[in-house]
Design a protein around this motif. Structure first.
Motif, PDB file in Angstrom:
ATOM      1  N   PRO A 167      43.629  52.576  39.092  1.00  0.00           N
ATOM      2  CA  PRO A 167      44.099  53.205  37.918  1.00  0.00           C
ATOM      3  C   PRO A 167      42.527  52.589  37.183  1.00  0.00           C
ATOM      4  O   PRO A 167      42.150  51.840  37.943  1.00  0.00           O
ATOM      5  CB  PRO A 167      45.158  52.122  37.671  1.00  0.00           C
ATOM      6  CG  PRO A 167      44.273  51.087  38.514  1.00  0.00           C
ATOM      7  CD  PRO A 167      44.405  52.086  39.899  1.00  0.00           C
ATOM      8  N   GLU A 168      42.567  52.704  36.110  1.00  0.00           N
ATOM      9  CA  GLU A 168      41.267  52.719  34.910  1.00  0.00           C
ATOM     10  C   GLU A 168      41.768  51.008  34.180  1.00  0.00           C
ATOM     11  O   GLU A 168      42.846  51.082  33.602  1.00  0.00           O
ATOM     12  CB  GLU A 168      41.151  53.598  33.790  1.00  0.00           C
ATOM     13  CG  GLU A 168      40.674  54.280  34.100  1.00  0.00           C
ATOM     14  CD  GLU A 168      39.096  54.637  34.304  1.00  0.00           C
ATOM     15  OE1 GLU A 168      38.528  53.529  33.914  1.00  0.00           O
ATOM     16  OE2 GLU A 168      38.725  55.675  35.350  1.00  0.00           O
ATOM     17  N   HIS A 169      40.998  50.100  34.141  1.00  0.00           N
ATOM     18  CA  HIS A 169      40.937  49.023  33.280  1.00  0.00           C
ATOM     19  C   HIS A 169      40.365  48.668  32.799  1.00  0.00           C
ATOM     20  O   HIS A 169      38.719  48.970  33.054  1.00  0.00           O
ATOM     21  CB  HIS A 169      41.918  47.835  34.551  1.00  0.00           C
ATOM     22  CG  HIS A 169      43.427  47.678  34.961  1.00  0.00           C
ATOM     23  ND1 HIS A 169      43.891  47.021  34.924  1.00  0.00           N
ATOM     24  CD2 HIS A 169      43.033  47.889  36.530  1.00  0.00           C
ATOM     25  CE1 HIS A 169      44.917  47.184  35.208  1.00  0.00           C
ATOM     26  NE2 HIS A 169      44.351  48.164  36.637  1.00  0.00           N
ATOM     27  N   PRO A 170      40.430  48.170  31.087  1.00  0.00           N
ATOM     28  CA  PRO A 170      38.926  48.244  30.580  1.00  0.00           C
ATOM     29  C   PRO A 170      38.098  46.773  31.351  1.00  0.00           C
ATOM     30  O   PRO A 170      38.484  45.606  32.284  1.00  0.00           O
ATOM     31  CB  PRO A 170      39.223  47.769  29.448  1.00  0.00           C
ATOM     32  CG  PRO A 170      41.294  47.528  29.184  1.00  0.00           C
ATOM     33  CD  PRO A 170      41.053  48.155  31.056  1.00  0.00           C
ATOM     34  N   GLY A 171      36.420  47.344  31.178  1.00  0.00           N
ATOM     35  CA  GLY A 171      36.021  45.928  31.708  1.00  0.00           C
ATOM     36  C   GLY A 171      35.353  46.391  33.250  1.00  0.00           C
ATOM     37  O   GLY A 171      34.896  45.233  33.994  1.00  0.00           O
ATOM     38  N   MET A 172      35.553  47.409  34.007  1.00  0.00           N
ATOM     39  CA  MET A 172      35.616  47.632  35.480  1.00  0.00           C
ATOM     40  C   MET A 172      34.193  47.921  35.959  1.00  0.00           C
ATOM     41  O   MET A 172      33.499  47.321  36.404  1.00  0.00           O
ATOM     42  CB  MET A 172      35.989  49.116  35.814  1.00  0.00           C
ATOM     43  CG  MET A 172      37.992  48.613  35.959  1.00  0.00           C
ATOM     44  SD  MET A 172      38.840  49.747  37.061  1.00  0.00           S
ATOM     45  CE  MET A 172      38.654  50.097  38.648  1.00  0.00           C
ATOM     46  N   ASP A 173      33.556  48.300  34.998  1.00  0.00           N
ATOM     47  CA  ASP A 173      32.534  48.974  34.881  1.00  0.00           C
ATOM     48  C   ASP A 173      30.849  47.869  34.421  1.00  0.00           C
ATOM     49  O   ASP A 173      30.181  48.122  34.951  1.00  0.00           O
ATOM     50  CB  ASP A 173      31.714  49.745  33.271  1.00  0.00           C
ATOM     51  CG  ASP A 173      32.494  51.198  33.703  1.00  0.00           C
ATOM     52  OD1 ASP A 173      32.048  51.514  34.795  1.00  0.00           O
ATOM     53  OD2 ASP A 173      32.501  52.129  32.510  1.00  0.00           O
ATOM     54  N   GLU A 174      31.226  46.799  33.911  1.00  0.00           N
ATOM     55  CA  GLU A 174      30.654  46.176  33.666  1.00  0.00           C
ATOM     56  C   GLU A 174      31.180  44.402  35.154  1.00  0.00           C
ATOM     57  O   GLU A 174      30.525  44.272  35.210  1.00  0.00           O
ATOM     58  CB  GLU A 174      30.899  45.076  32.708  1.00  0.00           C
ATOM     59  CG  GLU A 174      30.706  45.233  31.444  1.00  0.00           C
ATOM     60  CD  GLU A 174      31.257  46.636  30.949  1.00  0.00           C
ATOM     61  OE1 GLU A 174      32.501  47.009  31.095  1.00  0.00           O
ATOM     62  OE2 GLU A 174      30.830  47.618  30.824  1.00  0.00           O
ATOM     63  N   PHE A 175      32.149  44.900  36.198  1.00  0.00           N
ATOM     64  CA  PHE A 175      32.118  44.165  36.858  1.00  0.00           C
ATOM     65  C   PHE A 175      31.373  43.773  38.077  1.00  0.00           C
ATOM     66  O   PHE A 175      31.331  44.732  38.358  1.00  0.00           O
ATOM     67  CB  PHE A 175      33.733  44.267  37.387  1.00  0.00           C
ATOM     68  CG  PHE A 175      34.237  43.727  38.808  1.00  0.00           C
ATOM     69  CD1 PHE A 175      34.393  41.922  39.028  1.00  0.00           C
ATOM     70  CD2 PHE A 175      34.304  43.965  39.779  1.00  0.00           C
ATOM     71  CE1 PHE A 175      35.132  41.933  39.794  1.00  0.00           C
ATOM     72  CE2 PHE A 175      34.759  43.513  40.506  1.00  0.00           C
ATOM     73  CZ  PHE A 175      34.486  41.914  40.965  1.00  0.00           C
ATOM     74  N   LYS A 176      30.703  42.972  38.618  1.00  0.00           N
ATOM     75  CA  LYS A 176      29.786  42.728  39.529  1.00  0.00           C
ATOM     76  C   LYS A 176      30.104  43.025  40.354  1.00  0.00           C
ATOM     77  O   LYS A 176      28.996  42.590  41.599  1.00  0.00           O
ATOM     78  CB  LYS A 176      28.954  41.739  39.292  1.00  0.00           C
ATOM     79  CG  LYS A 176      28.191  41.681  37.613  1.00  0.00           C
ATOM     80  CD  LYS A 176      27.270  41.339  37.738  1.00  0.00           C
ATOM     81  CE  LYS A 176      26.393  40.846  35.870  1.00  0.00           C
ATOM     82  NZ  LYS A 176      25.245  39.860  36.183  1.00  0.00           N
ATOM     83  N   GLY A 177      31.438  42.543  40.898  1.00  0.00           N
ATOM     84  CA  GLY A 177      31.804  42.779  42.445  1.00  0.00           C
ATOM     85  C   GLY A 177      32.207  44.657  42.968  1.00  0.00           C
ATOM     86  O   GLY A 177      31.219  45.163  42.237  1.00  0.00           O
TER      87      GLY A 177
END
Length: 526
Positions: A167-177
């Motif tokens: 599922p899509e969640h805000p901020g996934m693109d910025e997550f570094k893990g």
């Protein structure tokens, strides 16, 4: 070719914590891998365990996997599991059983291995002949060979677990893990020393979370609406699925069956203290997880339950209840699959609607069937087998179909009922009533006159577990070993675990759980 974002979602993605250029290079590598790995797996079946990170290929088996259904409930109706096999099975038991079945009935000669189906489409004269063009692709050394054959009917048996869903969640693109799907999970020790978040409320989520909790620095599981956690052991140590799926109890009103199951769950754990309580009172509308150890891992502090995800941060996750985890190394999405049939166009069948007569047959094309595109709490193999038997009966003409309009109305009503029950498209239902419906159509449903002919067998069939061989006692394609398989069901379940001799004055009567359930029903009603 799908977008970069879609490919990353399919595979899971990892963004390097170092320089951005390295992260971009990593993403390009994953994109290149996706082009090859999105193809069906070769030389690897669903039940074949492989240590490799297969990146969304066919097999999602992980180390230590144990079946959620007991062997007597998940067997083919005409082929019992060996009595020495344990009640719940590891992957090597299951794959050997299927291979033994294929060998016993000599069916491998009808199977074309290492072959990809790339297109299924109606012939020009399909309306009169019902025939189909099926295009397949095989690799001959370094060359791909395609061919098209004509078939009188097609059964699509690829199931509903094909395309990983994250599922899509805000901020996934910025997550570094690291973000992966549970399809690529293989071992808990792979996450040693990490902070791990598992997202999901079904069986694979529970398994991944409990395995990681033995090795990770910290492990969390995120539940959107809570779930009902069932142990494999039911009352008096009987397999839970053999207690829950019985003919007499399946005929009870749904609210009574739901109350019975929820009472059993809450008698074994405090779902509020463990953070597991489901938002839905109806068990059968909620998520169900089979896990023997998840409550214990919560109690000993190695696993913590969190709410639904609100958003990702650069290094962690914020949840809808306002709590946060600031340092997450890996997020494992055990969030299921999207049903897809890439070799069939949506003009022929729209998998986003899943409108099928009896959850099997295309209303428009009566020679196109989908076997296994449903889910059920408990053993699903026997459900699929009856779907296949029903389909063959339709194709052969022994089961007559209603007119097109009736088939379309019935197919839509089934989907509407699922939408009403779950709030979204999810084709999942109690197995026994559905099996009885199909069995009645093809003439193999057990009937009450058995009490006059063979009362001991009838008592087992109607008050004991709904063992698959009960659909081989009458009608077409009976099996001579069906009665024995049913009568010995409890003995075959318990004998493999009796590795230390113990003298008991009073043994367990297999009918006793039925009496207990009946008493519980009376207590609920009165």
């Amino acid at each position: 070719m799908s977008s970069c974002r879609e490919r990353r979602r399919y595979l899971g993605y990892h963004r390097q914590k170092s320089a951005q250029s390295k992260g971009e290079l990593r993403l390009r590598v994953l994109e290149a891998q996706c082009v090859n790995r999105i193809r069906p797996s070769i030389n690897r079946g669903v039940w074949v365990y492989n240590d490799d990170d297969t990146r969304g290929e066919a097999s999602a088996m992980y180390n230590g996997l144990v079946t959620n259904s007991s062997k007597e409930m998940m067997c083919f109706s005409d082929f019992a599991f060996p009595p020495e096999y344990p009640p719940y099975l590891s992957t090597h038991h299951v794959i050997k059983y299927y291979r033994d079945y294929a060998k016993y009935y000599d069916i491998e000669k009808y199977i074309k291995f290492n072959t990809e189906v790339v297109d299924v489409s109606p012939t020009d004269d399909n309306q009169t002949t019902g025939q189909w063009n099926v295009t397949t692709r095989q690799r001959d050394q370094e060359q791909l060979i395609e061919q098209t054959d004509i078939f009188d009917a097609v059964m699509v048996c690829t199931g509903c677990h094909s395309k990983c869903k994250i599922p899509e969640h805000p901020g996934m693109d910025e997550f570094k893990g690291q973000i992966i799907h549970s399809n690529t999970f293989r071992r808990g020790e792979d996450f040693a020393g990490q902070n791990v978040l598992v997202v999901g409320a079904s069986h694979s989520a529970g398994d991944a979370a409990t395995q990681c909790s033995h090795h990770a620095k910290s492990t969390y599981i995120s539940l959107r609406n809570g779930c009902y956690v069932l142990a494999r052991r039911g009352p008096k140590g009987m397999p839970m699925d053999s207690v829950a799926n019985r003919r007499f109890s399946s005929n009870l009103p749904g609210f009574i069956r739901s109350k019975m199951l929820s009472s059993l769950v809450e008698s074994r754990m405090d779902v509020d203290n463990l953070g597991l309580r489901s938002d839905k009172k109806d068990v059968f509308s909620s998520s169900i997880m089979v896990s023997d150890s998840l409550p214990d891992r919560i109690l000993n502090g190695t696993l913590k339950v969190k709410a639904d995800i609100e958003r990702f941060t650069e290094n962690g996750v914020k949840f809808v209840d306002g709590s946060c985890i600031e340092d997450i190394d890996t997020v494992i999405f055990a969030t299921g699959y999207d049903t897809t049939f890439p070799f069939i166009t949506r003009e022929i069948f729209d998998e986003t609607k899943m409108e099928l007569f009896k959850h099997i047959l295309s209303p428009k094309y009566t020679t196109l069937a989908f076997v296994g595109a449903v889910g059920a709490p408990g053993a699903q193999g026997p459900v699929f087998e009856l779907q296949a038997r029903w389909t063959v009966s339709v194709f052969s003409g022994s089961v007559k179909l209603p007119d097109l309009e009736t088939r379309q109305i019935e197919a839509k009503e089934r989907v509407d009922n699922m939408l009403k029950q779950y709030g979204y498209l999810k084709i999942k239902f109690a197995p026994v009533p559905y099996q009885e419906e199909l069995a009645s159509d093809i003439g193999v449903k057990p009937t009450l006159d058995m009490f006059l002919i063979d009362p001991k067998l009838a008592a087992k069939v109607f008050f004991g577990p709904a063992y698959p061989p009960s659909y081989r006692l009458k009608g077409p394609h009976t099996w001579a070993g069906a009665r024995q398989a049913i009568m010995n069901g409890w003995e075959n379940t318990t004998n493999p675990t009796k590795t230390r001799h113990i003298t008991k004055q009073n043994g367990l009567n297999p009918i006793f759980p039925a009496i207990v359930l009946f008493a519980l029903i009376l207590a609920i009603i009165f």
